[in-house]
Design a protein around this motif. Sequence first.
Motif, PDB file in Angstrom:
ATOM      1  N   TRP A   1       0.660   3.899  -3.003  1.00  0.00           N
ATOM      2  CA  TRP A   1       0.200   5.252  -2.700  1.00  0.00           C
ATOM      3  C   TRP A   1       1.343   6.245  -2.541  1.00  0.00           C
ATOM      4  O   TRP A   1       1.124   7.398  -2.174  1.00  0.00           O
ATOM      5  CB  TRP A   1      -0.684   5.249  -1.450  1.00  0.00           C
ATOM      6  N   GLY A   2       2.598   5.766  -2.769  1.00  0.00           N
ATOM      7  CA  GLY A   2       3.740   6.671  -2.735  1.00  0.00           C
ATOM      8  C   GLY A   2       4.133   7.136  -1.352  1.00  0.00           C
ATOM      9  O   GLY A   2       4.593   8.254  -1.175  1.00  0.00           O
ATOM     10  N   GLU A   3       3.995   6.273  -0.375  1.00  0.00           N
ATOM     11  CA  GLU A   3       4.312   6.644   1.002  1.00  0.00           C
ATOM     12  C   GLU A   3       5.364   5.715   1.596  1.00  0.00           C
ATOM     13  O   GLU A   3       5.313   5.360   2.761  1.00  0.00           O
ATOM     14  CB  GLU A   3       3.045   6.639   1.851  1.00  0.00           C
ATOM     15  N   GLU A   4       6.352   5.326   0.785  1.00  0.00           N
ATOM     16  CA  GLU A   4       7.377   4.391   1.248  1.00  0.00           C
ATOM     17  C   GLU A   4       8.186   4.946   2.413  1.00  0.00           C
ATOM     18  O   GLU A   4       8.506   4.231   3.342  1.00  0.00           O
ATOM     19  CB  GLU A   4       8.329   4.049   0.105  1.00  0.00           C
TER      20      GLU A   4
ATOM     21  N   GLN B   1       5.234  -7.752  -8.378  1.00  0.00           N
ATOM     22  CA  GLN B   1       5.893  -6.476  -8.647  1.00  0.00           C
ATOM     23  C   GLN B   1       5.250  -5.747  -9.827  1.00  0.00           C
ATOM     24  O   GLN B   1       5.064  -4.529  -9.793  1.00  0.00           O
ATOM     25  CB  GLN B   1       7.389  -6.710  -8.917  1.00  0.00           C
ATOM     26  N   ALA B   2       4.881  -6.491 -10.883  1.00  0.00           N
ATOM     27  CA  ALA B   2       4.247  -5.875 -12.056  1.00  0.00           C
ATOM     28  C   ALA B   2       2.882  -5.289 -11.698  1.00  0.00           C
ATOM     29  O   ALA B   2       2.546  -4.174 -12.120  1.00  0.00           O
ATOM     30  CB  ALA B   2       4.116  -6.905 -13.175  1.00  0.00           C
ATOM     31  N   ILE B   3       2.100  -6.021 -10.921  1.00  0.00           N
ATOM     32  CA  ILE B   3       0.783  -5.526 -10.496  1.00  0.00           C
ATOM     33  C   ILE B   3       0.946  -4.271  -9.653  1.00  0.00           C
ATOM     34  O   ILE B   3       0.250  -3.266  -9.839  1.00  0.00           O
ATOM     35  CB  ILE B   3       0.016  -6.612  -9.706  1.00  0.00           C
ATOM     36  N   GLN B   4       1.881  -4.314  -8.726  1.00  0.00           N
ATOM     37  CA  GLN B   4       2.126  -3.185  -7.835  1.00  0.00           C
ATOM     38  C   GLN B   4       2.528  -1.945  -8.630  1.00  0.00           C
ATOM     39  O   GLN B   4       2.050  -0.832  -8.350  1.00  0.00           O
ATOM     40  CB  GLN B   4       3.243  -3.581  -6.863  1.00  0.00           C
ATOM     41  N   GLN B   5       3.392  -2.097  -9.639  1.00  0.00           N
ATOM     42  CA  GLN B   5       3.824  -0.964 -10.455  1.00  0.00           C
ATOM     43  C   GLN B   5       2.667  -0.377 -11.258  1.00  0.00           C
ATOM     44  O   GLN B   5       2.541   0.847 -11.382  1.00  0.00           O
ATOM     45  CB  GLN B   5       4.970  -1.384 -11.369  1.00  0.00           C
ATOM     46  N   ALA B   6       1.802  -1.241 -11.790  1.00  0.00           N
ATOM     47  CA  ALA B   6       0.639  -0.751 -12.538  1.00  0.00           C
ATOM     48  C   ALA B   6      -0.293   0.033 -11.624  1.00  0.00           C
ATOM     49  O   ALA B   6      -0.810   1.097 -11.996  1.00  0.00           O
ATOM     50  CB  ALA B   6      -0.098  -1.923 -13.186  1.00  0.00           C
ATOM     51  N   MET B   7      -0.487  -0.462 -10.415  1.00  0.00           N
ATOM     52  CA  MET B   7      -1.354   0.231  -9.455  1.00  0.00           C
ATOM     53  C   MET B   7      -0.742   1.559  -9.030  1.00  0.00           C
ATOM     54  O   MET B   7      -1.453   2.558  -8.865  1.00  0.00           O
ATOM     55  CB  MET B   7      -1.605  -0.668  -8.236  1.00  0.00           C
ATOM     56  N   GLN B   8       0.567   1.580  -8.866  1.00  0.00           N
ATOM     57  CA  GLN B   8       1.256   2.801  -8.471  1.00  0.00           C
ATOM     58  C   GLN B   8       1.107   3.877  -9.546  1.00  0.00           C
ATOM     59  O   GLN B   8       0.816   5.040  -9.234  1.00  0.00           O
ATOM     60  CB  GLN B   8       2.733   2.495  -8.212  1.00  0.00           C
ATOM     61  N   ALA B   9       1.273   3.498 -10.802  1.00  0.00           N
ATOM     62  CA  ALA B   9       1.124   4.453 -11.912  1.00  0.00           C
ATOM     63  C   ALA B   9      -0.314   4.962 -11.999  1.00  0.00           C
ATOM     64  O   ALA B   9      -0.558   6.149 -12.235  1.00  0.00           O
ATOM     65  CB  ALA B   9       1.549   3.802 -13.221  1.00  0.00           C
TER      66      ALA B   9
ATOM     67  N   ALA C   1      -8.464  -5.367   3.006  1.00  0.00           N
ATOM     68  CA  ALA C   1      -9.665  -4.554   3.208  1.00  0.00           C
ATOM     69  C   ALA C   1      -9.488  -3.647   4.421  1.00  0.00           C
ATOM     70  O   ALA C   1      -9.829  -2.455   4.377  1.00  0.00           O
ATOM     71  CB  ALA C   1     -10.887  -5.454   3.385  1.00  0.00           C
ATOM     72  N   THR C   2      -8.931  -4.182   5.473  1.00  0.00           N
ATOM     73  CA  THR C   2      -8.680  -3.402   6.682  1.00  0.00           C
ATOM     74  C   THR C   2      -7.542  -2.414   6.490  1.00  0.00           C
ATOM     75  O   THR C   2      -7.640  -1.251   6.889  1.00  0.00           O
ATOM     76  CB  THR C   2      -8.342  -4.347   7.856  1.00  0.00           C
ATOM     77  N   ARG C   3      -6.461  -2.881   5.852  1.00  0.00           N
ATOM     78  CA  ARG C   3      -5.260  -2.040   5.747  1.00  0.00           C
ATOM     79  C   ARG C   3      -5.431  -0.880   4.763  1.00  0.00           C
ATOM     80  O   ARG C   3      -4.897   0.199   4.988  1.00  0.00           O
ATOM     81  CB  ARG C   3      -4.047  -2.884   5.368  1.00  0.00           C
ATOM     82  N   TRP C   4      -6.167  -1.084   3.656  1.00  0.00           N
ATOM     83  CA  TRP C   4      -6.412   0.036   2.731  1.00  0.00           C
ATOM     84  C   TRP C   4      -7.096   1.168   3.494  1.00  0.00           C
ATOM     85  O   TRP C   4      -6.729   2.342   3.361  1.00  0.00           O
ATOM     86  CB  TRP C   4      -7.317  -0.382   1.576  1.00  0.00           C
TER      87      TRP C   4
ATOM     88  N   ILE D   1       0.832  -1.202   0.000  1.00  0.00           N
ATOM     89  CA  ILE D   1       0.000   0.000   0.000  1.00  0.00           C
ATOM     90  C   ILE D   1       0.870   1.257   0.000  1.00  0.00           C
ATOM     91  O   ILE D   1       0.612   2.212  -0.743  1.00  0.00           O
ATOM     92  CB  ILE D   1      -0.977  -0.006   1.188  1.00  0.00           C
ATOM     93  N   ASP D   2       1.915   1.251   0.813  1.00  0.00           N
ATOM     94  CA  ASP D   2       2.794   2.417   0.865  1.00  0.00           C
ATOM     95  C   ASP D   2       3.484   2.663  -0.471  1.00  0.00           C
ATOM     96  O   ASP D   2       3.664   3.816  -0.876  1.00  0.00           O
ATOM     97  CB  ASP D   2       3.825   2.256   1.983  1.00  0.00           C
TER      98      ASP D   2
END
Length: 197
Positions: free
Chosen positions: A42-45, A90-98, A172-175, A38-39
């Motif tokens: 959403w760009g909160e690393e 990693q690919a899914i995460q990058q697509a979501m980040q963009a 669901a909880t963490r988002w 999530i971080d």
Amino acid sequence: MRYLRWSWVPVMLIMTACVTINVYFPAAAAEKAADQIIDKVWGEEEQQQNSGSNTQSSVVIPLWAQALDILVRPAQANSFNIDISSPAIQAIQQAMQARHQQLEPFYNNGGIGLTSDALVILRAPNKVPLRSRNEVKKLVDDENNDRLALYREMANANGHPEWESQIRDTFATRWIERAKSGWWYQDADGNWMQKVD
């Protein structure tokens, strides 16, 4: 003689613990993995890294627990660490980040909300300009497809496809927990609430 008859009890308890640990869903590890993803999305690393450094604490472990840990460690090694490093994840995460850069204004104005089942929804279409509405609907559909793929891939990458629903419940909880102040989310009863920090 009576002592020898009962000496097998601790061995059986240890063997039972090995079997039980292998099928146990590691909720704490899943939360940590969800927060990392999530971080990044959403760009909160940086915030995650700073908060992660403050969460460590000293724990005194009893001697019997240390012995059990040594005996059980090989059986639990894969169960208690949620692997999120697979190329698919990693690919899914990058697509979501963009995609998040395009979705964020609509989280901010309440047009998009976080659902109680770990997805997103076009909550208030009137908050999205008419000319952009079809594009935002597509972004929401793509986001939901990627979220579902992420939960499934995390379960599969860790060798436990049966964990998919638990991973989704964790997300669901963490988002919602990590959402920004002012964003809208559904509670467990489906009521819309605005996040307040």
